[in-house]
Structures are given as C-alpha cells and as structure tokens.
Design a protein around this motif. Sequence first.
Motif, PDB file in Angstrom:
ATOM      1  N   ASP A 212       0.832  -1.212   0.000  1.00  0.00           N
ATOM      2  CA  ASP A 212       0.000   0.000   0.000  1.00  0.00           C
ATOM      3  C   ASP A 212       0.866   1.262   0.000  1.00  0.00           C
ATOM      4  OD1 ASP A 212      -2.200  -1.626   0.095  1.00  0.00           O
ATOM      5  OD2 ASP A 212      -2.538  -1.402   2.261  1.00  0.00           O
TER       6      ASP A 212
ATOM      7  N   ARG B 258       2.358   1.850  -3.431  1.00  0.00           N
ATOM      8  CA  ARG B 258       1.316   2.327  -4.343  1.00  0.00           C
ATOM      9  C   ARG B 258       1.063   3.830  -4.116  1.00  0.00           C
ATOM     10  NH1 ARG B 258      -2.514  -0.480  -2.629  1.00  0.00           N
ATOM     11  NH2 ARG B 258      -2.039  -2.321  -3.897  1.00  0.00           N
ATOM     12  N   ALA B 259       0.971   4.225  -2.861  1.00  0.00           N
ATOM     13  CA  ALA B 259       0.767   5.644  -2.547  1.00  0.00           C
ATOM     14  C   ALA B 259       1.948   6.484  -3.037  1.00  0.00           C
ATOM     15  CB  ALA B 259       0.582   5.825  -1.043  1.00  0.00           C
TER      16      ALA B 259
ATOM     17  N   ARG C  86       3.920   5.808  -5.626  1.00  0.00           N
ATOM     18  CA  ARG C  86       3.869   5.902  -7.083  1.00  0.00           C
ATOM     19  C   ARG C  86       2.764   6.860  -7.548  1.00  0.00           C
ATOM     20  NH1 ARG C  86       8.035   4.352  -6.169  1.00  0.00           N
ATOM     21  NH2 ARG C  86       8.993   2.308  -6.574  1.00  0.00           N
ATOM     22  N   GLU C  87       1.719   6.993  -6.732  1.00  0.00           N
ATOM     23  CA  GLU C  87       0.614   7.884  -7.086  1.00  0.00           C
ATOM     24  C   GLU C  87       0.833   9.319  -6.602  1.00  0.00           C
ATOM     25  OE1 GLU C  87      -2.811   5.985  -5.472  1.00  0.00           O
ATOM     26  OE2 GLU C  87      -2.821   4.355  -6.957  1.00  0.00           O
ATOM     27  N   GLY C  88       1.976   9.561  -5.988  1.00  0.00           N
ATOM     28  CA  GLY C  88       2.301  10.924  -5.562  1.00  0.00           C
ATOM     29  C   GLY C  88       1.774  11.306  -4.199  1.00  0.00           C
ATOM     30  N   ARG C  89       1.196  10.369  -3.467  1.00  0.00           N
ATOM     31  CA  ARG C  89       0.709  10.638  -2.109  1.00  0.00           C
ATOM     32  C   ARG C  89       1.871  10.363  -1.146  1.00  0.00           C
ATOM     33  NH1 ARG C  89      -2.951   6.724  -1.056  1.00  0.00           N
ATOM     34  NH2 ARG C  89      -2.664   5.581  -3.023  1.00  0.00           N
TER      35      ARG C  89
ATOM     36  N   GLU D 165       1.441  10.359   2.813  1.00  0.00           N
ATOM     37  CA  GLU D 165       0.604   9.211   3.158  1.00  0.00           C
ATOM     38  C   GLU D 165       1.410   7.923   3.041  1.00  0.00           C
ATOM     39  OE1 GLU D 165      -3.482   6.931   1.658  1.00  0.00           O
ATOM     40  OE2 GLU D 165      -2.999   8.956   0.899  1.00  0.00           O
ATOM     41  N   SER D 166       2.254   7.852   2.013  1.00  0.00           N
ATOM     42  CA  SER D 166       3.083   6.660   1.842  1.00  0.00           C
ATOM     43  C   SER D 166       4.062   6.515   3.006  1.00  0.00           C
ATOM     44  CB  SER D 166       3.836   6.716   0.514  1.00  0.00           C
ATOM     45  OG  SER D 166       4.903   7.649   0.561  1.00  0.00           O
TER      46      SER D 166
END
Length: 260
Positions: free
Chosen positions: A143, A146-147, A149-152, A155-156
């Motif tokens: 998770d 994924r965060a 890679r999505e620019g979060r 949160e990551s």
Amino acid sequence: MDPQRIAELKGFVRLLRKNPAVMFLPELDFFRRFIEEDCKGHVSPPPSPAAAEPDEPMADVHQTKVEEEHVDENVKVQEPKRKEEPEEEHKQEVVVEEEKEEEDDYQDPDIVPPETDPPQDMGDPNIEVSEDAQSLSMEKRSDGVRALREGRLYESLDILTEAVRANATSAPIFAARAEAFVLVKKPMSAIRDAERAIELNVDSPRGHRSRGHAHFLLGHWKEALKDFYNAQQCDYDEDTKIWITKTKDKIEAAEARKRK
C-alpha cells in the motif's frame, strides 16, 4: 552590487570625511593599506589629541547610522610616506580572498539543507516477527509503495512506517521508505533508512540508490556517485545511469570552480 552594501559604503565615506582619524583605527588597517598600496592614494596622519574636535568621539565608529549620500569619486587623500611591502604577495592574498568569496557565494539549486526533524521510527529489530506481523508488513509495504507511485508522498510515509513497526527486519520496507523521504526532500531521514536497508541486505539496489539520491540532495557528489555505482552492480537501471552522468557533471563543475 547589492544596493545595501553600496549604501553602507557611502555612509562609511561620510564618516571618514567627518572624522579622518577613524582611518587609523587598528581594525581599519587593511582598508588604509588598500588605499595607500593598491590605489596609490594618500592618507593624512591623525591630528594630535589637542587638535581633535570634542564633538566627534571615536565611539562614533561603531554607532554611526549608515546613510545614503552622494560620494565624490574624484576626491583623493594624502598619505605619509611609509615602507612599501611586496606588492605581488599582497595581490595574491586578494585573489585568494576573491576566489573564496565566489565559492562561498555559489549556491547549487539542486542542494537542499538537511532537515532538523527528529529521527523517524525505526521499529524494533529484536522483536520476533510472527506470521501475522509478516503478512501485515507486506500488505502495508504494498500500500505504501502504491501511494508513493501515485504521488501521495506523506501518506506513503505513514503507511510504510506502519510496515516498519510490524517488521523492522525487512530491507525492502526501509528502502521503499528511503525513496519516499528522498521525494519529500528529507535526505537525512532517507540516509538512515537506506543504511538500515543495506545493513539488512548489502545487495539492496534500492538501498544504495536511495542513499545516492539523498547524498545528491546534500551536495555530497562523490558519495552519491559511489552509491549509484554500487546500485548498478546490484541491479542495472537506466535511470541510475542518467543520475551517474548528472553527478559526474556536478563533480566536474565543482572542481572547475576551485581552479578559477
């Protein structure tokens, strides 16, 4: 030239006109020598104490407020004859000082200051990892990546820290969090995570690569280059090849500035 420095210079000239004896203060000896030796000017000796004006105390040197005013650039001051010092040696000193100022003034746009955050949670490597903790850490790592890679990014970081708490013996988890710290420009935290990943797995390409990026952010070009090379030995990557070229350019530019 900085307008503020010009204003200060004008104010200083104004003070010298009002109180020429200031020129003979010990702390201004370098400036008097500059006028006499480099500019071939003349500096009159200070008046005797009896001739000094009582309303111009020497303490004014440290209290006078700098004010902008017109400076007559054609004014020349007279100097008493004094023993000349080797001119070539003085010129060399001036050149060295100018080079140091240029090097100090240069600011690389890719360098960031080290963060002052307290050290991140590194988990407890002495705790035995149960099967449930292992599964949880793998889920959180997935998770978190994924965060990332999505620019979060932040949160990551939170998710990957949960993974670290569940399993503080996983090199991939620390390497992934090191990448996140690099992207939020926190190089010191990235280095701590990357080094833990390398301790757990010396052949961790993401560990070496992340530490290289962190050193790059700090301007540690040679350390960054070494890490990038080590990452390539563990697992060749085209992007890392580009970063090696960038880092070499930084090293060459820094050496060129030193040679000027």
